[in-house]
Design a protein around this motif. Structure first.
Motif: not given
Length: 945
Positions: A370-383
């Motif tokens: 963290x923090x996640x980079x929205x331009x690199x972490x293009x697909x996030x699984x929310x579980x």
């Protein structure tokens, strides 16, 4: 009322006291007695409206419908931001005014508008993280709790010089921190714990003048119910005296009736209600809207001479003062009359809810994910079970909208052409009756396991929870939220051979199927009478979660509690571990996706040992209200700084916590002050995305007298590349104490925001009494001369700077015993003893904790016994068994032994005495040993026989 009919109590030019005197004199005695109930009736002949004490306002207006929902109180405590908390309370009070003016009362009809008395904040300390109402308090520390409590009260009252916006009532006085058997359990508080810990959270809030009332707690303290404790008068109201206003003290719901049943403290309700009124209870919240029953009891008490008219008048006067201060009798002067219904969940309050939710987020662990980079972490699984849902708790309002974690992340990722995939980890199942062949509820369900085999079933067709209808035992999937006093939406699947039984947790009954019409009802009392159901797994929730994690760049696993399941009002938690199903889901996801962040959304701490060891990031938030998801997304994606800090200790899984009913924080080792095992995450802990350096800790003087202060300065620098917030925590500790001192103790704190590279010099005023302890020998707070340390820390376990401080002054004298009455509870240490009530109205006594087993010992250190030849003790004993005796020992041997006579009851006191074996001389540690079941309230040594 025409001008000609206006009476002196309508005259705003008169003092409030004169107006109350006039109005009180015009009320009949029966009208005044009726005003002692929660629902005070109207008096039409005087133009007085009905009045109801209490609206729930803990983190937004509750129980009245849609209203802005802010983070739970423990989340507000995690902000460590007094000004933010004040603004949250201000918004809450503005909405409460709007409900008062523009919305009908929630309960009943003809009872007047919604109350402007706010039953908040809760100042009970979070001593035990297993407390079911952990979500309602601010922290485990009295200084932190009091500071946040003052801020919340000031927000509720407003800053008008004459009128209150709302009238805050502090909950719950006193030492209330367990739900199991809460109405019959007693919190044993020796004087040091009472004064330094439990009272310390309430004292500054009352003394500040920000509070207008208090609510007594359900439990007993030292064997006496809180609703008849003398502490209401001797402590609470004494602190309020300098403010010029008396506190209006209310009972908790049904607690006056509890004094007879289940507590059996009094023989009848007239006696119990009289005792509560005389102890300082001004309003009886009892029997709901049935005013007749409490009125009858109080009228009977008056007729029997248990109370008199002055007792009634005193309580009514306190109610009337609140009503005058709220502007009820001055509508033309009401500064809040312009508040309209549009303020409820307005844009300003939504923005504030987002800010509060964001600042309450605590980053517990981060090794760089963290923090996640929205331009690199293009697909996030929310579980996880809380990935795409928000919960209301018992004291929250109805959520006007929900921004879940999945919603919040999706909104941001969508702007970067990213996506969110949601997998709640719930199994999808079909339950088919072996009798009828029909599906339970005519649908299939997504099932969430909340631990201990407790399940919720959500219909796939409409997304609503399956709920038991208690009137006929039928089932319906019709609940959008689980929120009721008796939770009817939890069930168990009980394996039987190759089938399952369907059991409701609330009633314990099992589902059956009518062989004629196929109707399902949960009415079977025994497993043998229950229907057998075929259990078919249609979707493996864990497998779906793993697929989502594998196909994504990052997994965010959102686990935690439902506020109405396992740990809530009336139910304590059994432990602090995550539910096994959640733990296994987390481990499985982390096994396939190294980039896994755990988000714990909970009302209380969990033991997260495995996660801390194996995951790159762990985040905590309370149930943060309507903006939870947007706030978490901002923190996870680095749009906001994680500025929250833990308001209580998060213990390790193998840490054996003390018994929940052991309220002696000193001896049991509760909280960061006294706990002897390093925690997983300490009080005050919270990481940042930037760096901070603390330097140049300077005290204005290296010495201080016992009644003076020193100024403490420290320089804080943001050493990182982005702006951030730090909570500078100032602690103190005694280095050579003659008593069992805390490991360290919070003295002050300040939340500071700094731009990258910026520095600020912070100055704290440290009074010597921040170093004080309750001296049992003198019955007062004292600051011992000696050596202390002032510490600047990032948490209770992360001290970054220290400075010595010496207190100068006269050394404490030995405890003078000869010729002085010594209270038994004023011991320095003890073993196998507990504290009980000396009488039903006042005083404490000591008795063995386990009658019939080992003896109890009380230690009185540094006792001057010079010249003593005789000792007498105040004793009460039901039976006076031959073996019962009281012994007095020093290091030189047995001083005296007093056989215990039968006195006829636990409240029947007598004085027994004995000559010393030899005259005593000098200063010794005195041990007083109790053998038997008797009670000791005090003793005295004398120099003559």
């Amino acid at each position: 009322m025409s001008a000609a009919e206006r009476l002196p109590f309508h005259d705003s030019a008169l003092s409030t006291r004169k107006r109350i005197d006039d109005l009180l004199g015009r009320l009949t005695l029966d009208e005044r007695i009726a005003m002692l109930h929660q629902y005070s009736p109207a008096v039409p002949r005087l133009g007085i409206a009905a009045f109801r004490t209490g609206s729930e306002s803990l983190h937004g207006v509750a129980w009245l419908g849609l209203a802005t929902v802010f983070p739970q109180a423990v989340g507000l405590g995690a902000t460590w931001d007094e000004e933010l908390v004040r603004r949250v309370a201000e918004a809450t009070s503005v909405e409460q005014r709007a409900f008062h003016y523009h919305r009908p009362t929630m309960i009943g009809t003809g009872r007047g508008p919604n109350s402007l008395q706010a039953w908040a904040p809760v100042l009970n300390l979070l001593r035990d993280p297993r407390w079911g109402r952990n979500e309602e308090g601010y922290s485990e520390d009295p200084v932190h709790t009091a500071r946040i409590g003052v801020a919340f009260c000031r927000g509720l009252t407003g800053d008008h010089h004459r009128f209150l916006r709302t009238a805050p009532v502090l909950k719950h006085f006193l030492a209330y921190n367990n739900e199991d058997d809460r109405c019959v359990t007693s919190s044993a508080l020796r004087p040091r714990v009472l004064q330094e810990y439990d009272l310390a959270a309430f004292r500054p809030v009352v003394a500040s003048g920000a509070a207008t009332g208090a609510m007594a707690a359900y439990n007993l303290v030292n064997g006496r119910p809180c609703h008849v404790t003398p502490l209401i008068e001797t402590e609470l109201r004494r602190w309020a005296e300098p403010t010029g206003h008396e506190l209006f003290v209310v009972s908790d719901a049904e607690a006056p009736s509890n004094l007879v049943d289940p507590e059996h403290y009094f023989d009848d309700h007239a006696e119990s209600h009289a005792a509560a009124l005389k102890a300082g209870i001004d309003s009886f919240t009892d029997h709901g809207e049935d005013s007749a029953t409490p009125f009858g009891r109080l009228r009977e008490a008056l007729d029997r001479g248990l109370i008199d008219e002055a007792d009634v008048n005193r309580a009514v006067r306190r109610q009337l003062e609140i009503r005058f201060r709220l502007g009820e009798f001055d509508p033309d002067l009401d500064p809040y009359a312009g508040i309209g219904p549009e303020v409820i969940d307005c844009a300003e309050h939504r923005a504030l809810a987002l800010q509060a939710a964001t600042e309450s987020v605590v980053l517990l662990r981060n090794t760089g994910l963290l923090p996640l980079d929205a331009t690199r972490a293009r697909r996030i699984a929310v579980i996880g079970p809380l990935a795409d849902t928000l919960c209301e708790d018992w004291y929250s309002g109805t959520l006007p909208y929900q921004v879940t974690v999945a919603d919040g992340l999706e909104a941001v990722l969508g702007d970067h052409d990213g996506e969110v995939v949601v997998a709640d980890g719930a199994d999808r199942v079909a339950l088919r009756s072996r009798t009828s062949g029909e599906l339970l509820g005519k649908t299939v369900f997504d099932v969430v396991d909340w631990g201990d085999g407790v399940l919720t079933f959500r219909s796939v067709e409409n997304g609503r929870y399956l709920s038991l209808k208690r009137d006929d035992g039928s089932l319906a999937a019709d609940q959008e939220q689980i929120k009721s006093w008796d939770v009817a939406e939890t069930f168990r699947l009980v394996p039987v051979d190759d089938s399952v039984l369907f059991q409701n947790v609330l009633t314990g009954r099992y589902a059956v199927v009518d062989p004629v019409d196929g109707r399902v009802s949960v009415t079977a009392e025994t497993p043998d009478a229950a229907e057998r159901w075929e259990h078919e797994l249609l979707r493996d929730g864990t497998a779906e979660a793993l697929a989502a994690a594998v196909s994504s760049d990052v997994a965010v696993v959102v686990l935690g509690n439902h506020p109405l399941i396992h740990g809530r009002e009336t139910e304590d938690r059994k432990g602090i571990a995550l539910p096994p199903s959640q733990d296994s889901l987390l481990r499985a996801v982390a096994g396939v996706r190294r980039e896994t962040a755990l988000v714990v959304m909970s009302s209380y701490p969990y033991a997260l040992d495995w996660a801390d060891e194996h995951l790159p990031a762990v985040v905590w938030t309370s149930h943060g209200g309507q903006e939870t998801g947007r706030a978490l997304a901002a923190v996870l994606l680095g749009q906001a700084e994680p500025s929250g800090r833990l308001p209580q200790t998060w213990y390790r899984a193998d840490d054996e916590l003390p018994d929940p009913l052991d309220y002696d924080v000193i001896k049991a080792g509760w909280t960061y002050q006294y706990h002897r095992t390093p925690p997983l995450y300490p009080f005050g802990h919270g990481l940042s995305y930037t760096g901070f350096a603390h330097r140049d800790l300077v005290l204005s003087s290296a010495t201080v007298t016992q009644d003076a202060s020193v100024d403490v300065s420290v320089t804080l620098t943001n050493t990182g590349l982005r702006p951030g917030s730090e909570v500078v925590q100032l602690y103190v500790r005694a280095l050579d104490a003659r008593y069992e001192a805390p490991r360290l103790r919070l003295a002050d704190f300040r939340k500071v925001g700094l731009a990258a590279g910026a520095s600020r010099v912070l100055t704290f005023r440290l009074p010597a009494d921040a170093l004080s302890h309750w001296d049992v020998a003198t019955g007062a707070f004292t600051v011992d001369p000696g050596h202390y340390e002032v510490l600047v820390a990032r948490s209770a376990e992360n001290v970054v700077l220290t400075a010595p401080l010496t207190v100068v002054g006269p050394a404490p004298s030995p405890r003078a015993l000869v010729g002085h009455r010594v209270l038994a509870v004023d011991f320095d240490d003890y073993s196998a003893a507990t504290i009980v009530d000396a009488t039903r109205t006042t005083g404490d006594a000591v008795t063995p904790a386990e009658p019939g087993s080992a003896s109890a010992t009380l230690l009185f250190r540094s006792a001057d016994l010079s010249g003593a030849v005789r000792v007498e003790a105040e004793i009460a004993s039901d039976n006076g068994d031959p073996g019962e005796r009281l012994e007095f020992w020093t290091d030189e041997g047995l001083l005296a032994e007093i056989p215990v006579p039968a006195t006829g009851g636990r409240y029947e006191w007598t004085t027994a005495s004995a000559e010393l074996a030899v005259p005593a001389a000098g200063v010794h540690d005195l041990r007083v040993v109790l053998h038997g079941t008797f009670r000791l309230t005090g003793f005295r040594f004398s120099a003559t026989g």
